[in-house]
Scaffold this motif. Structure first.
Motif, mmCIF file in Angstrom:
data_model
loop_
_atom_site.group_PDB
_atom_site.id
_atom_site.type_symbol
_atom_site.label_atom_id
_atom_site.label_comp_id
_atom_site.label_asym_id
_atom_site.label_seq_id
_atom_site.Cartn_x
_atom_site.Cartn_y
_atom_site.Cartn_z
ATOM 1 N N GLN A 82 0.499 -0.301 -43.257
ATOM 2 C CA GLN A 82 0.876 -0.058 -44.658
ATOM 3 C C GLN A 82 1.755 1.182 -44.787
ATOM 4 O OE1 GLN A 82 0.079 -2.321 -47.052
ATOM 5 N NE2 GLN A 82 -0.749 -3.477 -45.304
ATOM 6 N N THR A 83 1.415 2.243 -44.068
ATOM 7 C CA THR A 83 2.205 3.486 -44.050
ATOM 8 C C THR A 83 2.178 4.029 -42.622
ATOM 9 O OG1 THR A 83 1.467 3.927 -46.322
ATOM 10 C CG2 THR A 83 2.589 5.720 -45.173
ATOM 11 N N PRO A 84 3.040 3.524 -41.743
ATOM 12 C CA PRO A 84 2.970 3.914 -40.325
ATOM 13 C C PRO A 84 3.176 5.406 -40.084
ATOM 14 C CG PRO A 84 4.342 1.959 -40.644
ATOM 15 C CD PRO A 84 4.069 2.522 -41.998
ATOM 16 N N GLU A 85 4.063 6.026 -40.840
ATOM 17 C CA GLU A 85 4.393 7.447 -40.634
ATOM 18 C C GLU A 85 4.080 8.207 -41.918
ATOM 19 O OE1 GLU A 85 5.302 8.822 -37.894
ATOM 20 O OE2 GLU A 85 5.706 7.067 -36.638
ATOM 21 N N ALA A 86 2.796 8.483 -42.159
ATOM 22 C CA ALA A 86 2.402 9.120 -43.417
ATOM 23 C C ALA A 86 3.009 10.504 -43.566
ATOM 24 C CB ALA A 86 0.881 9.193 -43.504
ATOM 25 N N GLY A 87 2.982 11.292 -42.484
ATOM 26 C CA GLY A 87 3.543 12.630 -42.554
ATOM 27 C C GLY A 87 5.036 12.629 -42.805
ATOM 28 N N ARG A 88 5.739 11.701 -42.147
ATOM 29 C CA ARG A 88 7.184 11.617 -42.346
ATOM 30 C C ARG A 88 7.514 11.183 -43.766
ATOM 31 N NH1 ARG A 88 10.428 8.191 -38.006
ATOM 32 N NH2 ARG A 88 9.558 9.895 -36.742
ATOM 33 N N TRP A 89 6.715 10.234 -44.305
ATOM 34 C CA TRP A 89 6.932 9.811 -45.682
ATOM 35 C C TRP A 89 6.788 10.982 -46.646
ATOM 36 C CZ3 TRP A 89 2.533 9.255 -49.169
ATOM 37 C CH2 TRP A 89 2.913 8.913 -50.471
ATOM 38 N N LEU A 90 5.756 11.802 -46.467
ATOM 39 C CA LEU A 90 5.573 12.959 -47.345
ATOM 40 C C LEU A 90 6.739 13.932 -47.211
ATOM 41 C CD1 LEU A 90 3.895 14.692 -49.290
ATOM 42 C CD2 LEU A 90 2.748 15.665 -47.293
ATOM 43 N N ASP A 91 7.188 14.167 -45.981
ATOM 44 C CA ASP A 91 8.318 15.079 -45.782
ATOM 45 C C ASP A 91 9.557 14.578 -46.508
ATOM 46 O OD1 ASP A 91 6.708 16.685 -44.230
ATOM 47 O OD2 ASP A 91 7.382 15.822 -42.321
#
Length: 471
Positions: A31-40
């Motif tokens: 659903q959100t593979p790269e959560a940290g990257r999405w937030l950045d």
């Protein structure tokens, strides 16, 4: 009723605990593979928030100092006000003081939508910009809004997903409880902490993503990522799972009133009730313009002596993804970073936490449980040993025993850059079991049982309990 709720008896709590355990162990999701990257990426949006003199909030912001009282209020009569408060108490070195306080009578919804994907429970979080946030954007609940916001008093866009918490039944309620916020800065403030599990497809709007509890746990180790409101809502959800959470730890697997806890649950409740009866504190609202020891200077409201814990400041905000893309408002600005520390110790092989019954002028029931130590560093820098809070020196000197140590922001919609260092320490067997009357050793299960009810655990204790639970 906004949603149907099943009685979370022992079987239902066990199933919830199992579901949360699977979610906590799942640190990657399609659903959100790269959560940290999405937030950045969300943090790279063109948001701005800058301090301005309070006098500049009137036009076009609509905030003004009310004639007569001097209270700072919005022309709509909604949102919140900045008023004065006169406090007296029969305990502590300071028995009387005056201060500004935030008064918000609306009950905000702090709501999270939960849904299973491939057998794993996910939570819909929002990358939300708040004017006072450190790092501007943090992960918040699905809905974080007062009636003034979702009722569109600001004449902006409609808040997403409010209908899951206010309209006809859309899912199954997992937890729904009123909780306080900072009792030193708010007057009788409370929020509805609610999680609704849905079984239908839910549209994912821009700025929202599904995350597992494991992904959230990893982000909780980063500074200023999971906001205060998400921490309290998800912490209340873990409390609803009962003694079965977290599974497999030495402090779980039984009832909150197990015979080998240092104190029975009945004793803990009796002790807390006595503290609420004996800690006499009165707090009455007074005109902001009449406060002793405070003055309007340099475009802010500040302590006359130049010290104190906080000031009231103004902010001008530009946020293209918010319901209103620009506005002005007052904020409470703390003078420095706070520390909230929880000391753990094994007693007869069972992990206990040392909590304090804290009397705060803004609490609805005067006293709620706080961590072992909660203070602003400058407040006791030059105090003699007899006037320093109990266990403060131990906490300051025991950082190497830290189990959890991270800086997290408080509510960015009302506070300017309010940061707290949250610290969980493992004490050795030499740490005293006998403690002062306003302290008590309680098990983690007992704390979670209390968290299922309103006005028992303060916001700092709820945050520390959540940080302790998530891997």
């Amino acid at each position: 009723m906004p949603a149907r709720t099943d009685d979370l008896g022992r079987g239902a709590r066990a199933r919830l605990a199992d579901g949360l355990a699977v979610s906590a162990l799942t640190t990657a999701s399609d659903q959100t593979p790269e959560a940290g990257r999405w937030l950045d990426e969300e943090r790279r949006r063109p948001f701005t928030s800058a301090l301005v003199p309070l006098e500049e909030l009137a036009d076009p912001g609509g905030w003004r100092f009310t004639p007569g009282s001097g209270n700072l209020a919005h022309r709509s009569g909604r949102f919140f006000t900045v008023e004065g408060m006169h406090v007296t108490t029969d305990r502590g070195p300071v028995r009387e003081w005056w201060q500004p306080v935030l008064v918000q009578r609306d009950i905000a919804i702090l709501g999270v939508i939960a849904k299973e994907f491939d057998g794993v429970l996910h939570f819909l979080l929002q990358a939300k910009m708040e004017p006072g946030n450190a790092d501007m954007v943090q992960l918040s609940p699905t809905v974080q809004a007062t009636p003034s916001n979702y009722g569109r008093v600001h004449r902006g866009r409609r808040s997403h997903y409010v209908e899951y918490f206010t309209g006809a039944a859309r899912g199954r309620v997992l937890v729904d409880v009123l909780q306080s916020e900072q009792g030193a800065w708010f007057h009788l403030k409370r929020n509805r902490n609610v999680v609704v599990e849905v079984f239908e497809d839910v549209p994912v709007h821009d700025g929202f993503r599904w995350l597992t509890l494991g992904q959230i746990g990893r982000l909780l180790r980063r500074r200023n990522v999971i906001n205060m409101d998400a921490r309290t809502v998800l912490g209340c959800l873990l409390g609803a799972a009962g003694a079965g959470w977290p599974p497999g730890t030495p402090s779980s697997g039984g009832a909150a009133d197990r015979p080998y806890a240092l104190h029975s649950m009945t004793d803990v409740l009796s002790w807390l009730t006595v503290r609420k009866c004996e800690d006499r504190m009165t707090a009455r609202l007074v005109p902001l313009g009449s406060l002793r020891g405070w003055r309007r200077t340099g475009g802010r409201i500040a302590p006359s002596e130049g010290a104190g814990d906080f000031s009231i400041v103004g902010a001008r905000v530009r946020a293209p993804t918010r319901e209103v893309t620009g506005w002005e408002q007052p904020l409470l600005a703390p003078h420095g970073q706070a520390l909230a520390a929880l000391v753990l110790r094994r007693i007869d092989g069972i992990q206990h936490a040392l909590v304090r019954a804290e009397a705060m002028p803004g609490y609805r029931d005067t006293v709620e449980l706080g961590p072992t130590v909660r203070f602003m560093p400058h407040a006791h820098a030059d105090a003699p040993p007899e006037r320093r809070p109990p266990f403060l020196d131990y906490v300051l000197g025991a950082r190497e025993r830290a189990r959890y140590d991270v800086v997290l922001s408080e509510e960015g919609g009302r506070f300017w850059r309010a940061e707290t260092r949250y610290l969980v320490l493992e004490a050795d067997d030499d740490f005293p079991v006998r403690v002062p009357p306003d302290f008590a050793w309680v098990t983690i299960e007992q704390l979670r049982a209390l968290q299922r009810h309103s006005y028992q655990l303060g916001i700092e204790a709820r945050t520390l309990l959540f940080c302790l639970a998530v891997p």
